[in-house]
Design a protein around this motif. Structure first.
Motif, PDB file in Angstrom:
ATOM      1  N   ALA A  34      -8.737  10.516  -7.350  1.00 48.34           N
ATOM      2  CA  ALA A  34      -8.059  11.564  -6.577  1.00 48.34           C
ATOM      3  C   ALA A  34      -7.609  10.947  -5.254  1.00 48.34           C
ATOM      4  N   VAL A  35      -6.291  10.868  -5.056  1.00 50.94           N
ATOM      5  CA  VAL A  35      -5.742  10.195  -3.867  1.00 50.94           C
ATOM      6  C   VAL A  35      -5.669  11.202  -2.720  1.00 50.94           C
ATOM      7  N   SER A  36      -6.558  10.993  -1.732  1.00 49.13           N
ATOM      8  CA  SER A  36      -6.751  11.997  -0.686  1.00 49.13           C
ATOM      9  C   SER A  36      -6.089  11.630   0.638  1.00 49.13           C
ATOM     10  N   LYS A  37      -5.234  10.605   0.629  1.00 51.71           N
ATOM     11  CA  LYS A  37      -4.552  10.197   1.872  1.00 51.71           C
ATOM     12  C   LYS A  37      -3.854  11.395   2.515  1.00 51.71           C
ATOM     13  N   THR A  38      -3.929  11.439   3.822  1.00 53.17           N
ATOM     14  CA  THR A  38      -3.377  12.506   4.689  1.00 53.17           C
ATOM     15  C   THR A  38      -4.178  13.818   4.611  1.00 53.17           C
ATOM     16  N   GLU A  57      -7.587   5.993  -0.999  1.00 58.19           N
ATOM     17  CA  GLU A  57      -6.965   6.071   0.322  1.00 58.19           C
ATOM     18  C   GLU A  57      -6.023   4.884   0.458  1.00 58.19           C
ATOM     19  N   ASN A  58      -4.953   5.050   1.230  1.00 60.21           N
ATOM     20  CA  ASN A  58      -4.041   3.913   1.383  1.00 60.21           C
ATOM     21  C   ASN A  58      -4.097   3.254   2.752  1.00 60.21           C
ATOM     22  N   ARG A  59      -4.869   3.803   3.684  1.00 58.61           N
ATOM     23  CA  ARG A  59      -5.006   3.170   5.000  1.00 58.61           C
ATOM     24  C   ARG A  59      -6.474   3.030   5.380  1.00 58.61           C
ATOM     25  N   LEU A  81      -9.346   1.494  -2.290  1.00 56.85           N
ATOM     26  CA  LEU A  81      -8.222   1.200  -1.393  1.00 56.85           C
ATOM     27  C   LEU A  81      -7.001   0.896  -2.257  1.00 56.85           C
ATOM     28  N   ILE A  82      -5.958   1.731  -2.096  1.00 59.00           N
ATOM     29  CA  ILE A  82      -4.761   1.575  -2.926  1.00 59.00           C
ATOM     30  C   ILE A  82      -3.540   1.204  -2.103  1.00 59.00           C
ATOM     31  N   GLY A  83      -3.729   1.022  -0.783  1.00 56.33           N
ATOM     32  CA  GLY A  83      -2.610   0.655   0.087  1.00 56.33           C
ATOM     33  C   GLY A  83      -2.748  -0.773   0.559  1.00 56.33           C
ATOM     34  N   LEU A 163      -5.299  -5.478 -12.921  1.00 56.90           N
ATOM     35  CA  LEU A 163      -4.005  -5.477 -12.230  1.00 56.90           C
ATOM     36  C   LEU A 163      -3.636  -4.049 -11.844  1.00 56.90           C
ATOM     37  N   MET A 164      -2.791  -3.954 -10.809  1.00 59.19           N
ATOM     38  CA  MET A 164      -2.313  -2.652 -10.331  1.00 59.19           C
ATOM     39  C   MET A 164      -0.819  -2.742 -10.120  1.00 59.19           C
ATOM     40  N   CYS A 165      -0.098  -1.639 -10.359  1.00 56.86           N
ATOM     41  CA  CYS A 165       1.325  -1.637 -10.025  1.00 56.86           C
ATOM     42  C   CYS A 165       1.809  -0.250  -9.631  1.00 56.86           C
ATOM     43  N   ILE A 166       2.929  -0.270  -8.903  1.00 60.28           N
ATOM     44  CA  ILE A 166       3.683   0.946  -8.567  1.00 60.28           C
ATOM     45  C   ILE A 166       5.111   0.686  -9.045  1.00 60.28           C
ATOM     46  N   PRO A 167       5.508   1.274 -10.178  1.00 57.22           N
ATOM     47  CA  PRO A 167       6.852   0.987 -10.697  1.00 57.22           C
ATOM     48  C   PRO A 167       7.938   1.498  -9.753  1.00 57.22           C
ATOM     49  N   GLY A 195      -0.064   4.576 -12.860  1.00 56.32           N
ATOM     50  CA  GLY A 195       0.159   5.981 -13.130  1.00 56.32           C
ATOM     51  C   GLY A 195      -0.229   6.836 -11.942  1.00 56.32           C
ATOM     52  N   MET A 196       0.705   7.711 -11.529  1.00 56.83           N
ATOM     53  CA  MET A 196       0.486   8.627 -10.406  1.00 56.83           C
ATOM     54  C   MET A 196       0.785  10.045 -10.915  1.00 56.83           C
ATOM     55  N   SER A 197       0.933  11.005 -10.001  1.00 55.77           N
ATOM     56  CA  SER A 197       1.085  12.407 -10.436  1.00 55.77           C
ATOM     57  C   SER A 197       2.170  12.588 -11.484  1.00 55.77           C
ATOM     58  N   SER A 198       3.299  11.908 -11.295  1.00 55.03           N
ATOM     59  CA  SER A 198       4.457  12.190 -12.142  1.00 55.03           C
ATOM     60  C   SER A 198       4.441  11.416 -13.465  1.00 55.03           C
ATOM     61  N   VAL A 211      -6.023   5.871 -13.166  1.00 59.06           N
ATOM     62  CA  VAL A 211      -4.809   6.547 -12.722  1.00 59.06           C
ATOM     63  C   VAL A 211      -5.062   7.090 -11.311  1.00 59.06           C
ATOM     64  N   ARG A 212      -4.013   7.037 -10.481  1.00 61.64           N
ATOM     65  CA  ARG A 212      -4.134   7.398  -9.058  1.00 61.64           C
ATOM     66  C   ARG A 212      -3.295   8.646  -8.795  1.00 61.64           C
ATOM     67  N   VAL A 213      -3.971   9.786  -8.714  1.00 63.21           N
ATOM     68  CA  VAL A 213      -3.243  11.056  -8.672  1.00 63.21           C
ATOM     69  C   VAL A 213      -3.503  11.774  -7.343  1.00 63.21           C
ATOM     70  N   GLY A 214      -2.444  11.986  -6.583  1.00 66.00           N
ATOM     71  CA  GLY A 214      -2.552  12.643  -5.282  1.00 66.00           C
ATOM     72  C   GLY A 214      -2.007  14.061  -5.290  1.00 66.00           C
ATOM     73  N   SER A 215      -0.688  14.179  -5.239  1.00 64.85           N
ATOM     74  CA  SER A 215      -0.067  15.497  -5.020  1.00 64.85           C
ATOM     75  C   SER A 215      -0.376  16.503  -6.129  1.00 64.85           C
ATOM     76  N   ALA A 216      -0.562  16.051  -7.350  1.00 62.61           N
ATOM     77  CA  ALA A 216      -0.883  17.007  -8.419  1.00 62.61           C
ATOM     78  C   ALA A 216      -2.251  17.649  -8.218  1.00 62.61           C
ATOM     79  N   VAL A 220       1.527  19.022  -1.932  1.00 62.60           N
ATOM     80  CA  VAL A 220       2.500  18.117  -1.297  1.00 62.60           C
ATOM     81  C   VAL A 220       1.938  17.609   0.020  1.00 62.60           C
ATOM     82  N   ARG A 221       2.307  16.359   0.351  1.00 55.08           N
ATOM     83  CA  ARG A 221       1.866  15.779   1.617  1.00 55.08           C
ATOM     84  C   ARG A 221       2.916  16.009   2.695  1.00 55.08           C
TER      85      ARG A 221
HETATM   86  C1  LIG Z   1       0.072   8.028  -2.639  1.00 56.00           C
HETATM   87  C2  LIG Z   1      -0.211   7.079  -3.731  1.00 56.00           C
HETATM   88  C3  LIG Z   1      -0.515   7.549  -5.025  1.00 56.00           C
HETATM   89  C4  LIG Z   1      -0.540   9.019  -5.407  1.00 56.00           C
HETATM   90  O1  LIG Z   1       0.768   9.490  -5.496  1.00 56.00           O
HETATM   91  P1  LIG Z   1       1.079  10.971  -6.032  1.00 56.00           P
HETATM   92  O2  LIG Z   1       2.508  10.898  -6.429  1.00 56.00           O
HETATM   93  O3  LIG Z   1       0.838  11.875  -4.877  1.00 56.00           O
HETATM   94  O4  LIG Z   1       0.175  11.228  -7.161  1.00 56.00           O
HETATM   95  C5  LIG Z   1      -0.801   6.609  -5.998  1.00 56.00           C
HETATM   96  N1  LIG Z   1      -0.779   5.282  -5.739  1.00 56.00           N
HETATM   97  C6  LIG Z   1      -0.489   4.801  -4.519  1.00 56.00           C
HETATM   98  C7  LIG Z   1      -0.490   3.331  -4.299  1.00 56.00           C
HETATM   99  C8  LIG Z   1      -0.185   5.683  -3.480  1.00 56.00           C
HETATM  100  O5  LIG Z   1       0.106   5.186  -2.261  1.00 56.00           O
END
Ligand SMILES: *Cc1c(COP(=O)(O)O)cnc(C)c1O
Length: 221
Positions: A34-38, A57-59, A81-83, A163-167, A195-198, A211-216, A220-221
């Motif tokens: 659960a991505v709780s940043k902000t 968290e990303n920071r 830490l995902i940032g 490994l980790m990625c953000i497409p 994988g993120m919310s979308s 999987v890293r899911v924040g806004s779902a 919204v942030r």
């Molecule tokens: C913010 C963030 C997420 C979560 O994104 P959502 O679209 O809110 O699910 C996942 N991964 C990274 C690296 C992020 O910075």
């Protein structure tokens, strides 16, 4: 809002389970972060009370202000830490985080090695890959990933778990998730943070272990 996050978490978990089963996988092989940043400690606490344990968290600095107090109450929580990680924040990051998803350069590997030895605490490490080869994005280029993983293991003596990625935004993430899975297999590591919310369901279909899911979950942030 607190109840909303707990309710959303339940819905995301149900989707995760369905996606895992559809892919012929055991849902317990996918960790939901659960991505709780902000969002504040107060916003996070209901999820902990409901039994959720993995948070992202990303920071570093923001996490430092939020998590020590929660950790005191929930010692078994797992903080990711995902940032991006600057070398001057490595000491704080090694102290605070259980998993670091953003190892992406030799200098950072070196500083992590030194700090892990000094602190006697070794977070789990994942290598971030710039899977879409975007100039502005962090991560190791795909072509250098296997070499970098081996360098981390053989030269820096770090345990790399995956490994980790953000497409790239706005493109079909599926092929990128599949590329990351192939690179992990080539490098001989098991973890796949993608994988993120979308798009977490597509990531699970391609083998995501995290999987890293924040806004779902939090809105919204
Ligand atoms: C913010 C963030 C997420 C979560 O994104 P959502 O679209 O809110 O699910 C996942 N991964 C990274 C690296 C992020 O910075």
């Amino acid at each position: 809002m607190a109840e909303t996050a707990v309710k959303n978490l339940g819905a995301v978990k149900a989707q995760l389970e369905m996606a895992a089963r559809a892919a012929g996988r055991e849902p317990s092989t996918v960790t939901l972060i659960a991505v709780s940043k902000t969002f504040s400690a107060e916003a996070v606490e209901p999820l902990l009370a409901a039994g959720h344990r993995h948070f992202g968290e990303n920071r570093v600095q923001e996490a430092q202000g939020k998590w020590p107090v929660l950790r005191a109450r929930y010692p078994d929580l797992v903080l990711h830490l995902i940032g991006p990680l600057q070398t001057n924040k490595v000491r704080d990051a090694v102290q605070l985080f259980d998993v670091i998803h953003t190892l992406d350069r030799p200098r950072l590997a070196l500083v992590l090695t030194e700090e892990i030895a000094r602190a006697g605490r070794a977070p789990t490490l994942l290598v971030q890959v710039n899977i879409g080869e975007e100039p502005q994005k962090a991560g190791v280029p795909p072509a250098e990933t296997v070499g970098f993983v081996h360098q981390c293991q053989d030269v820096f003596r770090l345990d790399v778990d995956g490994l980790m990625c953000i497409p790239p935004a706005g493109s079909d993430p599926g092929p990128h998730f599949e590329s990351l899975a192939r690179l992990a297999a080539e490098a001989g590591v098991d973890g796949l943070s993608m994988g993120m919310s979308s798009d977490f369901e597509a990531a699970i279909a391609a083998g995501a272990t995290h999987v890293r899911v924040g806004s779902a979950i939090f809105g919204v942030r």
